[in-house]
Write an enzyme that holds these catalytic residues in place. Structure first.
Site, PDB file in Angstrom:
ATOM      1  N   ASP A  12       0.809  -1.411   0.009  1.00  0.00           N
ATOM      2  CA  ASP A  12       0.010   0.128  -0.152  1.00  0.00           C
ATOM      3  C   ASP A  12       0.915   1.266   0.074  1.00  0.00           C
ATOM      4  O   ASP A  12       0.222   2.469  -0.206  1.00  0.00           O
ATOM      5  CB  ASP A  12      -0.990   0.053   1.418  1.00  0.00           C
ATOM      6  CG  ASP A  12      -1.922  -1.062   1.149  1.00  0.00           C
ATOM      7  OD1 ASP A  12      -2.174  -1.833   0.175  1.00  0.00           O
ATOM      8  OD2 ASP A  12      -2.333  -1.622   2.479  1.00  0.00           O
ATOM      9  N   GLY A  22      -4.665  -1.177  -1.832  1.00  0.00           N
ATOM     10  CA  GLY A  22      -4.217   0.276  -1.280  1.00  0.00           C
ATOM     11  C   GLY A  22      -4.839   0.569   0.051  1.00  0.00           C
ATOM     12  O   GLY A  22      -4.362   1.404   0.568  1.00  0.00           O
TER      13      GLY A  22
HETATM   14  O1  F6P Z   1      -2.316  -4.120   3.340  1.00  0.00           O
HETATM   15  C1  F6P Z   1      -2.161  -4.572   2.206  1.00  0.00           C
HETATM   16  C2  F6P Z   1      -3.483  -5.088   1.754  1.00  0.00           C
HETATM   17  O2  F6P Z   1      -3.008  -5.988   0.586  1.00  0.00           O
HETATM   18  C3  F6P Z   1      -4.395  -4.146   1.313  1.00  0.00           C
HETATM   19  O3  F6P Z   1      -4.107  -3.418   0.129  1.00  0.00           O
HETATM   20  C4  F6P Z   1      -5.610  -4.655   1.291  1.00  0.00           C
HETATM   21  O4  F6P Z   1      -6.848  -3.942   1.685  1.00  0.00           O
HETATM   22  C5  F6P Z   1      -5.405  -5.999   2.484  1.00  0.00           C
HETATM   23  O5  F6P Z   1      -4.114  -6.021   2.763  1.00  0.00           O
HETATM   24  C6  F6P Z   1      -6.084  -7.272   2.021  1.00  0.00           C
HETATM   25  O6  F6P Z   1      -6.156  -8.230   3.236  1.00  0.00           O
HETATM   26  P1  F6P Z   1      -6.238  -9.459   3.260  1.00  0.00           P
HETATM   27  O7  F6P Z   1      -4.993 -10.122   2.928  1.00  0.00           O
HETATM   28  O8  F6P Z   1      -6.375  -9.865   4.903  1.00  0.00           O
HETATM   29  O9  F6P Z   1      -7.365  -9.814   2.410  1.00  0.00           O
END
Ligand code: F6P
Length: 371
Positions: free
Chosen positions: A133, A176
């Site tokens: 992000d 992001g």
């Molecule tokens: O913080 C990194 C990220 O990939 C974000 O861009 C996204 O909102 C989130 O993590 C997704 O998280 P998870 O892997 O828990 O679905």
């Protein structure tokens, strides 16, 4: 032999192994021992370790993900048997049991809050910023951002031919969290026509107008990266009201209720892209299609840039251990690095400034932001 602990926490990102490798190789050469904790702070709480000798740190430079695995579990809210328990005490005990000189945490926003908590509990902590992000404060960039930027840009490149063949509007949801770095960067690099990011709340009529204007100019397709956190003006105002409610909460119960409302709001917003696509289809008279890039953006081998960044930060992190400089994030600063107090990083999100050169260049080129 002095022993240092290391863990990776939060969502994974390409370049984590390159960072572990750089720390490991530098520490071992300096006469230290490195021990990995599995699954983020969970490994430290439940003493799940992985020895990181020089051989283990070899051959991982190009490998995506993290050999230590990761989780989003926080030291003070660790899920145990259906409940969330404060495991800070157990973490401190395990730190002492392994006679750690210091704990290195590689992570993003959430990790820095947890790192600060452990620092306050008396541990020697160092951190390195990683997240696709790019939203960690006081660092030029974060490990993983460049690779994700390439993946997202590649996707926008590929969508051009099919968008053009069918004269369609392609809405592409880009990760992001609550910032627009990835959508903006890939949008600019991938020749997008409209870019929606959380920092610039959009108006539906303005977005539709931009698309219609393109049609009038004989441009028969449009590429539209949309940050997952992008909101309309109305939704931005709704969210601000909910956040205000959380700030004004008079007790814990009210605060928890407000947090639940905010979570529900975000989950409702996560499917808004489909609503937006049909609204734009109706207003523009062009077919729209939605692509959600999702976790593809977190996968794969790290780019050369991410490998260089992770290696630079990792070797400097080991140097900070040699000098016993604790309580800092090793940040990327120009061509070099800087030590930033973790207390200044925790709880601060780096959003895209409205006068950022990427925004200014995009506007000069006629890219619309829906404002
Ligand atoms: O913080 C990194 C990220 O990939 C974000 O861009 C996204 O909102 C989130 O993590 C997704 O998280 P998870 O892997 O828990 O679905």
């Amino acid at each position: 032999m002095k022993c240092v602990g290391i863990l990776t926490a939060g969502g994974d990102s390409p370049g984590l192994n390159a960072a572990i490798r750089a720390v490991g190789k530098t520490l071992v050469r300096g006469g230290y021992r490195l021990i990995g904790f599995r699954d983020g702070f969970e490994g430290l709480a439940f003493d799940r370790t992985m020895p990181l000798e020089e051989a283990t740190c070899s051959g991982i430079l190009t490998v995506g993900g993290t050999i230590l695995r990761t989780s989003r579990n926080k030291p003070n809210k660790m899920p145990v048997g259906g409940e969330c328990i404060d495991m800070t005490g157990a973490i401190v005990e395990n730190y002492r049991k392994h006679q750690l000189e210091c704990l290195i945490c590689i992570g993003g926003g959430g990790t820095h809050k947890s790192a600060l908590l452990l620092q306050k509990a008396g541990l020697n902590i160092l951190t390195m910023p990683k997240t696709i992000d790019n939203d960690v404060a006081h660092t030029d960039t974060t490990i993983g951002f460049d690779t994700a930027l390439s993946v997202a840009t590649g996707a926008l490149d590929s969508l051009h031919s099919t968008a053009s063949s069918h004269k369609r509007i392609m809405l592409v949801q880009i990760m992001g969290h609550n910032t627009g770095w990835l959508a903006l960067g890939s949008g600019l690099a991938g020749g997008a026509d409209v870019i929606l990011i959380p920092e610039i709340p959009y108006r539906l009529d303005k977005v539709a107008q931009a698309l219609l204007q393109r049609s009038r100019e004989g441009k028969l397709f449009s590429i539209m990266p949309i940050a997952e956190g992008a909101l309309s003006r109305e939704d931005t105002a709704r969210l601000a009201a909910l956040q205000e409610k959380k700030e004004q909460a008079k007790n814990k119960a009210e605060k928890e209720a407000a947090k639940r409302e905010i979570a529900a709001f975000h989950s409702a917003c996560s499917t808004r892209i489909f609503e937006l696509a049909s609204q734009l289809e109706e207003r523009s008279g062009r077919q729209t299609r939605v692509t959600i890039l999702g976790h593809l953006q977190r996968g794969g081998s790290p780019s050369a840039s991410d490998r260089l960044l992770a290696t630079r930060l990792g070797s400097e992190c080991a140097k900070a251990v040699f000098r016993q400089k604790y309580g800092f994030m090793i940040s990327a600063s120009g061509e070099g690095t800087a030590l930033v107090p973790i207390a200044e990083v925790a709880g601060v999100r780096k959003t895209v400034p409205l006068d950022h050169p990427w925004i200014e260049s995009a506007r000069k080129l006629g890219v619309a932001f829906g404002d």
